[in-house]
Design a protein around this motif. Structure first.
Motif, PDB file in Angstrom:
ATOM      1  N   ILE A   1       0.830  -1.209   0.000  1.00  0.00           N
ATOM      2  CA  ILE A   1       0.000   0.000   0.000  1.00  0.00           C
ATOM      3  C   ILE A   1       0.860   1.253   0.000  1.00  0.00           C
ATOM      4  O   ILE A   1       0.630   2.193  -0.771  1.00  0.00           O
ATOM      5  CB  ILE A   1      -0.953  -0.012   1.207  1.00  0.00           C
ATOM      6  CG1 ILE A   1      -1.945  -1.161   1.084  1.00  0.00           C
ATOM      7  CG2 ILE A   1      -1.699   1.326   1.313  1.00  0.00           C
ATOM      8  CD1 ILE A   1      -2.714  -1.454   2.362  1.00  0.00           C
ATOM      9  N   ALA A   2       1.880   1.278   0.865  1.00  0.00           N
ATOM     10  CA  ALA A   2       2.758   2.452   0.929  1.00  0.00           C
ATOM     11  C   ALA A   2       3.502   2.644  -0.381  1.00  0.00           C
ATOM     12  O   ALA A   2       3.607   3.762  -0.904  1.00  0.00           O
ATOM     13  CB  ALA A   2       3.747   2.309   2.088  1.00  0.00           C
ATOM     14  N   ALA A   3       4.019   1.555  -0.934  1.00  0.00           N
ATOM     15  CA  ALA A   3       4.769   1.651  -2.188  1.00  0.00           C
ATOM     16  C   ALA A   3       3.870   2.111  -3.332  1.00  0.00           C
ATOM     17  O   ALA A   3       4.283   2.917  -4.179  1.00  0.00           O
ATOM     18  CB  ALA A   3       5.400   0.309  -2.526  1.00  0.00           C
ATOM     19  N   ALA A   4       2.639   1.623  -3.358  1.00  0.00           N
ATOM     20  CA  ALA A   4       1.726   1.994  -4.437  1.00  0.00           C
ATOM     21  C   ALA A   4       1.379   3.476  -4.383  1.00  0.00           C
ATOM     22  O   ALA A   4       1.386   4.168  -5.418  1.00  0.00           O
ATOM     23  CB  ALA A   4       0.456   1.153  -4.359  1.00  0.00           C
ATOM     24  N   THR A   5       1.076   3.986  -3.202  1.00  0.00           N
ATOM     25  CA  THR A   5       0.691   5.397  -3.113  1.00  0.00           C
ATOM     26  C   THR A   5       1.861   6.312  -3.465  1.00  0.00           C
ATOM     27  O   THR A   5       1.675   7.331  -4.139  1.00  0.00           O
ATOM     28  CB  THR A   5       0.157   5.724  -1.715  1.00  0.00           C
ATOM     29  OG1 THR A   5       1.064   5.221  -0.709  1.00  0.00           O
ATOM     30  CG2 THR A   5      -1.202   5.100  -1.476  1.00  0.00           C
ATOM     31  N   VAL A   6       3.054   5.956  -3.022  1.00  0.00           N
ATOM     32  CA  VAL A   6       4.225   6.759  -3.388  1.00  0.00           C
ATOM     33  C   VAL A   6       4.495   6.632  -4.892  1.00  0.00           C
ATOM     34  O   VAL A   6       4.868   7.599  -5.559  1.00  0.00           O
ATOM     35  CB  VAL A   6       5.459   6.318  -2.576  1.00  0.00           C
ATOM     36  CG1 VAL A   6       6.713   7.042  -3.059  1.00  0.00           C
ATOM     37  CG2 VAL A   6       5.236   6.599  -1.091  1.00  0.00           C
ATOM     38  N   GLY A   7       4.254   5.446  -5.432  1.00  0.00           N
ATOM     39  CA  GLY A   7       4.422   5.246  -6.864  1.00  0.00           C
ATOM     40  C   GLY A   7       3.468   6.102  -7.676  1.00  0.00           C
ATOM     41  O   GLY A   7       3.830   6.616  -8.748  1.00  0.00           O
ATOM     42  N   PHE A   8       2.244   6.279  -7.185  1.00  0.00           N
ATOM     43  CA  PHE A   8       1.305   7.155  -7.870  1.00  0.00           C
ATOM     44  C   PHE A   8       1.867   8.582  -7.969  1.00  0.00           C
ATOM     45  O   PHE A   8       1.715   9.241  -9.002  1.00  0.00           O
ATOM     46  CB  PHE A   8      -0.034   7.195  -7.116  1.00  0.00           C
ATOM     47  CG  PHE A   8      -0.927   6.021  -7.394  1.00  0.00           C
ATOM     48  CD1 PHE A   8      -1.299   5.711  -8.693  1.00  0.00           C
ATOM     49  CD2 PHE A   8      -1.404   5.228  -6.362  1.00  0.00           C
ATOM     50  CE1 PHE A   8      -2.142   4.634  -8.959  1.00  0.00           C
ATOM     51  CE2 PHE A   8      -2.239   4.150  -6.614  1.00  0.00           C
ATOM     52  CZ  PHE A   8      -2.606   3.845  -7.916  1.00  0.00           C
ATOM     53  N   GLU A   9       2.520   9.036  -6.909  1.00  0.00           N
ATOM     54  CA  GLU A   9       3.099  10.383  -6.927  1.00  0.00           C
ATOM     55  C   GLU A   9       4.188  10.490  -7.981  1.00  0.00           C
ATOM     56  O   GLU A   9       4.271  11.480  -8.716  1.00  0.00           O
ATOM     57  CB  GLU A   9       3.653  10.738  -5.543  1.00  0.00           C
ATOM     58  CG  GLU A   9       4.150  12.177  -5.404  1.00  0.00           C
ATOM     59  CD  GLU A   9       5.569  12.375  -5.912  1.00  0.00           C
ATOM     60  OE1 GLU A   9       5.857  13.442  -6.493  1.00  0.00           O
ATOM     61  OE2 GLU A   9       6.393  11.453  -5.734  1.00  0.00           O
ATOM     62  N   VAL A  10       5.036   9.471  -8.080  1.00  0.00           N
ATOM     63  CA  VAL A  10       6.113   9.474  -9.072  1.00  0.00           C
ATOM     64  C   VAL A  10       5.534   9.485 -10.484  1.00  0.00           C
ATOM     65  O   VAL A  10       5.933  10.284 -11.342  1.00  0.00           O
ATOM     66  CB  VAL A  10       7.034   8.259  -8.871  1.00  0.00           C
ATOM     67  CG1 VAL A  10       8.066   8.189  -9.990  1.00  0.00           C
ATOM     68  CG2 VAL A  10       7.740   8.340  -7.516  1.00  0.00           C
ATOM     69  N   LEU A  11       4.568   8.618 -10.741  1.00  0.00           N
ATOM     70  CA  LEU A  11       3.941   8.568 -12.055  1.00  0.00           C
ATOM     71  C   LEU A  11       3.185   9.859 -12.360  1.00  0.00           C
ATOM     72  O   LEU A  11       3.149  10.318 -13.506  1.00  0.00           O
ATOM     73  CB  LEU A  11       2.987   7.375 -12.130  1.00  0.00           C
ATOM     74  CG  LEU A  11       3.650   5.989 -12.113  1.00  0.00           C
ATOM     75  CD1 LEU A  11       2.608   4.906 -11.849  1.00  0.00           C
ATOM     76  CD2 LEU A  11       4.366   5.721 -13.423  1.00  0.00           C
ATOM     77  N   GLY A  12       2.614  10.438 -11.321  1.00  0.00           N
ATOM     78  CA  GLY A  12       1.869  11.678 -11.503  1.00  0.00           C
ATOM     79  C   GLY A  12       2.730  12.857 -11.882  1.00  0.00           C
ATOM     80  O   GLY A  12       2.233  13.857 -12.407  1.00  0.00           O
ATOM     81  N   GLY A  13       4.041  12.751 -11.632  1.00  0.00           N
ATOM     82  CA  GLY A  13       4.933  13.818 -12.027  1.00  0.00           C
ATOM     83  C   GLY A  13       4.987  13.995 -13.533  1.00  0.00           C
ATOM     84  O   GLY A  13       5.209  15.099 -14.044  1.00  0.00           O
ATOM     85  N   ALA A  14       4.780  12.900 -14.259  1.00  0.00           N
ATOM     86  CA  ALA A  14       4.803  12.946 -15.725  1.00  0.00           C
ATOM     87  C   ALA A  14       3.395  12.985 -16.317  1.00  0.00           C
ATOM     88  O   ALA A  14       3.199  13.502 -17.412  1.00  0.00           O
ATOM     89  CB  ALA A  14       5.554  11.734 -16.274  1.00  0.00           C
ATOM     90  N   ASP A  15       2.431  12.418 -15.588  1.00  0.00           N
ATOM     91  CA  ASP A  15       1.063  12.339 -16.089  1.00  0.00           C
ATOM     92  C   ASP A  15       0.106  12.535 -14.925  1.00  0.00           C
ATOM     93  O   ASP A  15      -0.099  11.634 -14.118  1.00  0.00           O
ATOM     94  CB  ASP A  15       0.829  10.976 -16.757  1.00  0.00           C
ATOM     95  CG  ASP A  15      -0.572  10.837 -17.352  1.00  0.00           C
ATOM     96  OD1 ASP A  15      -1.376  11.766 -17.194  1.00  0.00           O
ATOM     97  OD2 ASP A  15      -0.839   9.789 -17.966  1.00  0.00           O
TER      98      ASP A  15
END
Length: 207
Positions: free
Chosen positions: A155-169
């Motif tokens: 869960i923690a990794a997924a939410t942080v991953g959303f932030e990283v992906l959101g930087g580009a999209d």
């Protein structure tokens, strides 16, 4: 009193401008001149409030932590179950990452290798998720074969991953994405999948 109000507004403008620059460029590439220009204040005013870029970054991280903690508290108080609070908080968090540069910058600074002061709000978030999953286990909300440590990590990794992906999209940072994630995870995670899935309202977010 007027000077104090003006000083507080200047400080808030600097924190907001710094968050926008940190979120866009990262800590290493961000410069104090670009932050002062964005805030519409002089370099002297910036240095009056913050002695260095590091102090300014800490202020942004503290502001982000306050916002995320408040968000988590509100979701917990309005939720019937622990898992529901996890779903609600992650949905709110993704929306906040898209709308609020302070929250977005707080998470980016926490994972920035050029920072030397610890992961800040990122560490708080990981701890909070772990505590909620452990609480869900104690409340009998997790399936018997689910590892709380594994679930918290995912869960923690997924939410942080959303932030990283959101930087580009920026489309990655919305309730719909969070709902899709939970629709995939909850049937595996929850002791009572149908009850837990009632929290997720299809592709539109959470109730």
């Amino acid at each position: 009193m007027v000077k104090q109000v003006r000083a507080a507004r200047t400080r808030q403008a600097l924190v907001r401008a710094a968050a926008e620059v940190f979120a866009a460029d990262g800590y290493a590439m961000a410069s104090l001149p670009s932050i002062s220009r964005r805030a519409g204040v002089s370099a002297g005013a910036l240095h009056f409030h913050f002695a260095s870029k590091d102090f300014l970054a800490r202020e942004v991280e503290d502001a982000a932590a306050d916002l995320v903690q408040k968000m988590a508290g509100e979701a917990r108080s309005s939720s019937g179950t622990v898992l529901e609070s996890l779903v609600g908080t992650t949905c709110r968090l993704l929306v906040a990452m898209a709308a609020d540069p302070v929250v977005r910058a707080g998470f980016r600074l926490g994972s920035d290798p050029s920072r030397k002061n610890g992961p800040g709000v990122l560490a708080w978030w990981r701890t909070w998720v772990h505590e909620r999953v452990a609480e869900a286990r104690e409340a009998g909300e997790l399936a018997d074969d689910v590892s709380p440590e594994g679930a918290a990590a995912a869960i923690a990794a997924a939410t942080v991953g959303f932030e990283v992906l959101g930087g580009a999209d920026r489309d990655w940072l919305c309730e719909e994405r969070a709902a899709q994630f939970w629709a995939f995870v909850l049937p595996r995670l929850a002791a009572f999948p149908q009850q837990a899935m009632a929290t997720v309202t299809g592709a539109g977010g959470v109730r």
